[in-house]
Write an enzyme that holds these catalytic residues in place. Structure first.
Site, PDB file in Angstrom:
ATOM      1  N   HIS A  19       0.807  -1.216   0.000  1.00 11.45           N
ATOM      2  CA  HIS A  19       0.000   0.000   0.000  1.00 11.45           C
ATOM      3  C   HIS A  19       0.841   1.267   0.000  1.00 11.45           C
ATOM      4  CE1 HIS A  19      -3.454  -2.660   1.604  1.00 11.45           C
ATOM      5  NE2 HIS A  19      -3.498  -2.558   0.287  1.00 11.45           N
ATOM      6  N   HIS A  42      -7.554  -8.033  -8.449  1.00  6.23           N
ATOM      7  CA  HIS A  42      -7.961  -8.908  -7.344  1.00  6.23           C
ATOM      8  C   HIS A  42      -8.246  -8.018  -6.136  1.00  6.23           C
ATOM      9  CE1 HIS A  42      -5.728 -11.513 -10.087  1.00  6.23           C
ATOM     10  NE2 HIS A  42      -6.403 -12.526  -9.584  1.00  6.23           N
ATOM     11  N   GLU A 118     -13.202  -8.721  -8.640  1.00  8.77           N
ATOM     12  CA  GLU A 118     -13.083  -9.655  -7.530  1.00  8.77           C
ATOM     13  C   GLU A 118     -13.867 -10.918  -7.863  1.00  8.77           C
ATOM     14  OE1 GLU A 118     -12.257 -11.915  -4.662  1.00  8.77           O
ATOM     15  OE2 GLU A 118     -11.218  -9.985  -4.855  1.00  8.77           O
ATOM     16  N   ASP A 158     -12.945 -12.766 -13.128  1.00 10.01           N
ATOM     17  CA  ASP A 158     -11.498 -12.976 -13.174  1.00 10.01           C
ATOM     18  C   ASP A 158     -10.817 -11.725 -13.708  1.00 10.01           C
ATOM     19  OD1 ASP A 158      -8.927 -13.872 -13.453  1.00 10.01           O
ATOM     20  OD2 ASP A 158      -9.359 -15.276 -15.071  1.00 10.01           O
ATOM     21  N   ASP A 179      -2.630  -8.521  -7.853  1.00 10.85           N
ATOM     22  CA  ASP A 179      -2.381  -9.040  -6.514  1.00 10.85           C
ATOM     23  C   ASP A 179      -3.170 -10.332  -6.287  1.00 10.85           C
ATOM     24  OD1 ASP A 179      -1.886  -9.373  -3.811  1.00 10.85           O
ATOM     25  OD2 ASP A 179      -3.328  -7.856  -3.185  1.00 10.85           O
TER      26      ASP A 179
END
Length: 305
Positions: A19, A42, A118, A158, A179
């Site tokens: 982050h 993700h 997601e 996806d 990620d």
């Protein structure tokens, strides 16, 4: 793959590294008035409770954000990151941790765009609900959008596949965060293949890849494979907080690989990484590495004990 829940790991040392880097990449993009797009392949649930549920079970945040929470000696990029986390906790008690989507939302400008993927059905619903609450709160405060178009879009699916349809972004400026959970070893190949395709569609974009540093071959080979992709430059930074356990279990080290990094990123990390090692490190195995470009110039640092 669907068994992975980021809530177990929220706020740990890997999140700290991820982050801080992501926020600084967005700060650089915001130096120009032209809007940019942030794409998270993700995205997770967006916000995580630290005192209940999954995060409280393993309390991995104690290896990361908890060690920084009360520090008064932080370099500016670290202090900015910690202040963002504290803004989610107005009571002053560390109860909630922001995932990458929330960090992006609080760092980006109104004209910039967030596109979030997601795959986990529960997390995607929570992510949508979290942003719905943010919009409702803003409306209740009398805040109305001044630019046209949907600022935040959440897509269940996806991200490796969905990324293709978004590149290049309309403004030809963007940051892509990749990620995946890496529970399935095919994720390592998917990262490399996705980036190879993305660079053919949007060669000037900035791409940030988080990855765990593990004993498995796929993890060790990933950075070298990414260095061979056709790009204007790359930067690879890793943070280790301890010596690996003899059984190989547990996450003691992680990395961020950035393709087409801004020139400001490397000097920032040279300042920040020794500090993170000194604060987050727990034994003589703590340290960092920092590589950039094609010259393989490597900077390393170890925790003093």
């Amino acid at each position: 793959m669907l068994s992975y829940r980021h809530a177990f790991h929220a706020g740990n040392h890997a999140d700290v590294l991820k982050h801080i880097v992501t926020i600084q990449l967005m700060r650089y993009l915001a130096q120009k008035d032209t809007p940019y797009m942030y794409i998270d392949t993700h995205a997770g649930a967006g916000v995580y409770a630290l005192d209940t549920g999954y995060a409280a079970k393993n309390a991995e945040y104690e290896t990361g954000i908890a060690r920084l929470w009360s520090r008064k000696d932080m370099p500016a990029p670290v202090a900015e990151y910690v202040q963002l986390v504290k803004s989610l906790n107005p009571s002053g008690k560390m109860r909630y941790y922001p995932g990458s989507p929330y960090c992006a939302d609080k760092t980006m400008r109104e004209q910039d765009r967030l596109r979030l993927f997601e795959l986990h059905p529960s997390d995607s619903r929570i992510l949508e609900e979290n942003f719905r609450k943010l919009e409702t709160h803003a409306a209740a405060q009398g805040q109305r959008p001044t630019v046209r178009g949907k600022r935040v879009m959440v897509q269940v699916g996806d991200g490796f596949t969905g990324l293709k349809a978004l590149l290049p972004p309309p403004s030809r400026r963007g940051l892509v965060l990749i990620d995946p959970p890496y529970e399935n070893k095919m994720d390592y190949r998917s990262v490399k293949d996705t980036l190879a395709d993305a660079l053919t569609r949007f060669s000037t974009g900035t791409y940030a890849v988080w990855y765990p540093v593990l004993q498995r071959m796929e993890s060790r080979q990933l950075p070298d494979k990414l260095k061979r992709l056709p790009a204007n430059g790359w930067l690879n930074v890793t943070l280790s907080i301890s010596t690996p356990s003899p059984d190989g279990f547990g996450l003691h080290s992680s990395g961020m690989f950035v393709i087409n990094p801004p020139y400001t990123l490397e000097p920032m990390l040279k300042e920040v990484m020794p500090y993170l090692v000194s604060v987050l490190g727990v034994d003589e195995g703590a340290g960092f590495t920092l590589e950039s470009g094609e010259t393989m110039a490597v900077f390393t640092g170890k925790r003093r004990v």
